[in-house]
Design a protein around this motif. Structure first.
Motif, PDB file in Angstrom:
ATOM      1  N   PRO A  26       0.812  -1.239   0.000  1.00 46.91           N
ATOM      2  CA  PRO A  26       0.000   0.000   0.000  1.00 46.91           C
ATOM      3  C   PRO A  26       0.834   1.273   0.000  1.00 46.91           C
ATOM      4  O   PRO A  26       0.527   2.232  -0.732  1.00 46.91           O
ATOM      5  CB  PRO A  26      -0.849  -0.139   1.260  1.00 46.91           C
ATOM      6  CG  PRO A  26      -0.976  -1.628   1.447  1.00 46.91           C
ATOM      7  CD  PRO A  26       0.347  -2.191   1.025  1.00 46.91           C
ATOM      8  N   ASP A  27       1.895   1.335   0.804  1.00 41.71           N
ATOM      9  CA  ASP A  27       2.690   2.567   0.879  1.00 41.71           C
ATOM     10  C   ASP A  27       3.373   2.873  -0.444  1.00 41.71           C
ATOM     11  O   ASP A  27       3.497   4.043  -0.836  1.00 41.71           O
ATOM     12  CB  ASP A  27       3.733   2.456   1.987  1.00 41.71           C
ATOM     13  CG  ASP A  27       3.118   2.582   3.377  1.00 41.71           C
ATOM     14  OD1 ASP A  27       1.867   2.641   3.465  1.00 41.71           O
ATOM     15  OD2 ASP A  27       3.865   2.590   4.363  1.00 41.71           O
ATOM     16  N   TRP A  49       2.332   1.838  -3.495  1.00 38.77           N
ATOM     17  CA  TRP A  49       1.317   2.188  -4.493  1.00 38.77           C
ATOM     18  C   TRP A  49       0.772   3.604  -4.262  1.00 38.77           C
ATOM     19  O   TRP A  49       0.587   4.364  -5.228  1.00 38.77           O
ATOM     20  CB  TRP A  49       0.184   1.160  -4.432  1.00 38.77           C
ATOM     21  CG  TRP A  49      -0.878   1.380  -5.465  1.00 38.77           C
ATOM     22  CD1 TRP A  49      -2.141   1.848  -5.258  1.00 38.77           C
ATOM     23  CD2 TRP A  49      -0.767   1.148  -6.869  1.00 38.77           C
ATOM     24  NE1 TRP A  49      -2.835   1.931  -6.446  1.00 38.77           N
ATOM     25  CE2 TRP A  49      -2.002   1.489  -7.462  1.00 38.77           C
ATOM     26  CE3 TRP A  49       0.260   0.689  -7.698  1.00 38.77           C
ATOM     27  CZ2 TRP A  49      -2.251   1.392  -8.827  1.00 38.77           C
ATOM     28  CZ3 TRP A  49       0.026   0.594  -9.059  1.00 38.77           C
ATOM     29  CH2 TRP A  49      -1.207   0.935  -9.613  1.00 38.77           C
ATOM     30  N   ASN A  50       0.556   3.956  -3.021  1.00 37.80           N
ATOM     31  CA  ASN A  50       0.003   5.286  -2.728  1.00 37.80           C
ATOM     32  C   ASN A  50       1.011   6.391  -3.001  1.00 37.80           C
ATOM     33  O   ASN A  50       0.621   7.574  -3.158  1.00 37.80           O
ATOM     34  CB  ASN A  50      -0.463   5.354  -1.274  1.00 37.80           C
ATOM     35  CG  ASN A  50      -1.648   4.436  -1.016  1.00 37.80           C
ATOM     36  OD1 ASN A  50      -2.438   4.150  -1.928  1.00 37.80           O
ATOM     37  ND2 ASN A  50      -1.776   3.976   0.219  1.00 37.80           N
ATOM     38  N   PRO A  68      -2.314  -7.564  -1.080  1.00 39.34           N
ATOM     39  CA  PRO A  68      -1.024  -7.164  -0.502  1.00 39.34           C
ATOM     40  C   PRO A  68      -0.232  -8.392  -0.044  1.00 39.34           C
ATOM     41  O   PRO A  68      -0.811  -9.418   0.325  1.00 39.34           O
ATOM     42  CB  PRO A  68      -1.414  -6.282   0.680  1.00 39.34           C
ATOM     43  CG  PRO A  68      -2.805  -6.702   1.030  1.00 39.34           C
ATOM     44  CD  PRO A  68      -3.450  -7.111  -0.257  1.00 39.34           C
TER      45      PRO A  68
END
Length: 504
Positions: A376-377, A379-380, A398
């Protein structure tokens, strides 16, 4: 009174002469009958044991469903003994009937004088004595034959279990186990095709037993080795459970089972292909390997063609059976048979499908492929344009979720993960090297571990990994092929994974 005394002396003298002269006749008659019966026994033995006359053949029934001849001591020997006894009894009865007819016609016919009748009585007595002696002799011969057959049978059984135990013991000492690359069952002993190119019979269990000790004779007449020690591994082997082909040389080297773990589109198949190319290339890694079966060679060739044509190996179909990619490692101090399994990513989102994968229970090491775009980190941190560009190659789940699913199911299967090693491969380094969030991400174990734990919020996953597995190492890799070959980090990952099992 004198006349009675004279008669008594006369008959005593005649009886004495009769006994003295008749005793040799009895002995001769007894001996002749014994010789005749012995001849009948020898003829019967010759007919039953191979030197048969027309019409005297003994049918040898074939075992149903087993295309092999029964070992002599496990069936044919008993039939031969019974056939010898039957033929001997028949010929002896025939000989006794012939002798009786001859005696009756020569010495007991109506009108014959007392002299001939007396001789006939002596001959008959000799024949009876000979019959008694023959019966005793044949009884001892039969008991002797049974004793010899019994001793040979016991010795053969002892040799059978000795050979089986020796073969199994040597395999256990060398840590050799057999796993079917298709159905993933543990295989006690493979099935083998008859090596005769003109024969199509398949033998399910050629180990020493009812159908042979050192060699098994196929219906076609070809003699096959019964033990791995004697060369049975050189025959074409098949799984007795699913009838799929076994890897070449199965049973001669220790197996290393390596499942690939990761979500859909994480790059497991590309990583597996890179590991395969590294093994079979061998120049830089120092590991020399060849494909161990035809399905592996064909599948790798098709993936290489697809990769060259459209830049993609194709998605692993979830409904497909997972067959191992098998490789024979040699050329060094050790020989190993490596099975790499590439299950579809959908398995890791479905516990029922994951539990059905038997190869996870027998795994020695795991390769966990981490897609950085699924973190997530990471991709964001991408801008909308980069997200649109990389969305098609991004995993749907994930890596932390995938790992927890795998760990939960391995524990449910009873797998002792503390005894296993895990290589964590953060892939797609060729695509992420210019991303700001990946700045400073190096190739070393500590650098990759620190990046996952401290930079992108995967600290819980890292702790769970290191708590669960006995030996863990982190790699920053790419499965991309260049003119120089595969990425050096793929070589390092392969050497570390195999090094724990004696490959260096």
């Amino acid at each position: 009174m004198f006349y009675l005394l004279f008669l008594l002396v006369w008959y005593a003298l005649v009886g004495t002469v009769f006994i003295v002269l008749g005793l040799p006749l009895v002995i001769v008659a007894s001996g002749v009958f014994l010789v005749l019966c012995t001849g009948a026994y020898l003829r019967a033995s010759g007919q039953a044991l191979g030197m048969r006359l027309p019409g005297e053949t003994v049918p040898v029934p074939q075992p149903p469903g087993v295309p092999a001849y029964v070992h002599y001591l496990s069936g044919p020997a008993g039939r031969d003994l019974r056939q010898v006894a039957r033929l001997t009894w028949r010929d002896m009865r025939r000989q006794a009937e012939t002798t009786r007819t001859w005696l009756k016609s020569r010495f007991f016919h109506y009108g014959m004088n007392n002299y001939r009748r007396a001789v006939g009585v002596l001959l008959a007595a000799g024949v009876v004595a000979g019959a008694v002696i023959t019966a005793l002799v044949m009884t001892f011969v039969a008991l002797g034959a049974l004793l010899v057959w019994g001793l040979l049978f016991v010795l053969a059984k002892a040799l059978l279990y000795l050979l089986r135990g020796l073969d199994l013991g040597l395999s256990q000492l060398r840590g050799i186990k057999l796993t079917c690359p298709a159905c993933h069952h543990r295989v006690v002993y493979p099935a083998y095709d008859c090596p005769n190119p003109l024969c199509s019979h398949r033998h399910k269990d050629v180990r020493p037993g009812r159908y042979g000790l050192l060699r098994r004779t196929c219906w076609c007449g070809y003699r096959m080795p019964t033990l791995l020690l004697l060369g049975s591994h050189r025959m074409t082997a098949w799984c007795p459970h699913c009838e799929a082909p076994m890897a070449e040389g199965a049973g001669t080297a220790r197996e290393i089972v390596i499942p690939m773990l990761g979500a859909t589109t994480a790059g497991k198949t590309r990583m597996m292909l890179a590991l395969a190319a590294t093994m079979t290339g061998g120049e830089r890694s120092g590991i020399s390997a060849t494909t161990a079966d035809e399905p592996t060679g064909n599948a790798l060739a098709q993936m290489q063609e697809a990769l060259a044509a459209r830049g993609d190996t194709g998605k692993t179909i979830a409904e497909d059976a997972v067959r191992a990619y098998s490789f024979n490692l040699g050329g060094g101090r050790v020989r190993r048979l490596v099975h790499i399994y590439d299950p579809p990513g959908e398995d890791f989102g479905d516990s029922a499908r994951l539990q059905a994968r038997r190869f996870l229970r027998g795994a020695h090491a795991f390769v966990f492929v981490v897609d950085p775009f699924a973190i997530p980190d990471v991709w964001n941190s991408l801008n909308p344009q980069a997200q649109r560009e990389y969305r098609a190659i991004r995993s749907s789940q994930p890596p932390s979720y995938i790992f927890e699913q795998v760990l939960e199911n391995l524990n449910g299967m009873g797998v002792r993960t503390a005894d296993k090693s895990l290589a964590v491969a953060v892939t797609k380094s060729d695509l992420t090297s210019d991303l700001p969030i990946c700045a400073g991400l190096g190739d070393g174990n500590d650098a990759v571990r620190g990046w996952l734990s401290d930079r992108v919020g995967m600290a819980n996953m890292v702790r769970s990994i290191e708590k669960s597995f006995g030996d863990v190492r982190y790699f920053h890799t790419t499965a991309r092929f260049t003119p120089a070959g595969t990425d050096q980090n793929v070589h390092d990952l392969l050497k570390w994974t195999l090094g724990r099992y004696g490959v260096n």
